[in-house]
Design a protein around this motif. Sequence first.
Motif, mmCIF file in Angstrom:
data_model
loop_
_atom_site.group_PDB
_atom_site.id
_atom_site.type_symbol
_atom_site.label_atom_id
_atom_site.label_comp_id
_atom_site.label_asym_id
_atom_site.label_seq_id
_atom_site.Cartn_x
_atom_site.Cartn_y
_atom_site.Cartn_z
ATOM 1 N N PHE A 10 0.931 -1.199 0.020
ATOM 2 C CA PHE A 10 0.088 0.081 -0.086
ATOM 3 C C PHE A 10 0.719 1.296 0.205
ATOM 4 C CE2 PHE A 10 -2.287 -3.364 2.286
ATOM 5 C CZ PHE A 10 -3.464 -3.387 1.307
ATOM 6 N N CYS A 16 -4.189 2.466 -1.030
ATOM 7 C CA CYS A 16 -4.958 2.092 0.030
ATOM 8 C C CYS A 16 -6.542 2.303 -0.040
ATOM 9 C CB CYS A 16 -4.640 3.392 1.019
ATOM 10 S SG CYS A 16 -3.022 3.109 1.739
ATOM 11 N N TRP A 77 -3.497 5.732 4.670
ATOM 12 C CA TRP A 77 -2.337 4.777 5.002
ATOM 13 C C TRP A 77 -2.184 4.848 6.500
ATOM 14 C CZ3 TRP A 77 1.001 1.054 4.966
ATOM 15 C CH2 TRP A 77 2.102 0.986 5.895
ATOM 16 N N LEU A 80 -4.607 2.495 8.062
ATOM 17 C CA LEU A 80 -4.410 1.141 7.729
ATOM 18 C C LEU A 80 -3.532 0.687 8.503
ATOM 19 C CD1 LEU A 80 -5.356 -0.888 5.528
ATOM 20 C CD2 LEU A 80 -3.633 -0.267 3.966
#
Length: 162
Positions: A10, A16, A77, A80
């Motif tokens: 990612f 993402c 990001w 995540l």
Amino acid sequence: MNIDQLRKRFSTEETCRWFFESILWKQGRSCPHCHNLKSYRLSGPSARDGLYECSRCKRQFTVTTKTPMQSTKLPLWKWLLAMYLILNSSKGISSVYLGKLVGISQKSAWKIGHAIREMMAPGSELVPALRGIVELDEKYIGGKPRYEKGVLHKRGKGTQKQ
């Protein structure tokens, strides 16, 4: 998967966003306001990436609309990465430590942590409940027996004392 592999997979905000779209919109993109399946991507100099408009209600939405990730200025990001860290910590993670690892303040880490736990809660509309065989890596069993009125538990491990 470790953090380096996660970062390689990612690497951009776009990847993402595609990941979240593939999870949240498995049956196709749907409007979070009216649940219509017909929508189109907005493009142009004033439209940000990942912005869609519903063909029925004409409201704009993104993959984060009506989720705990809505209205945050943090990149996907960081969300995540926080999800990865929370899910891979066996006994939980403090907001102070999460903030240091993700690179945000403790207050933001606290809010993100609670939002992620809210998304993982049973009955959450975002992710259906687990079905079939579920495998776990670790499990903690044991501890002191709870008090029950009129029930005597053995004292000590494997002893015959009352």
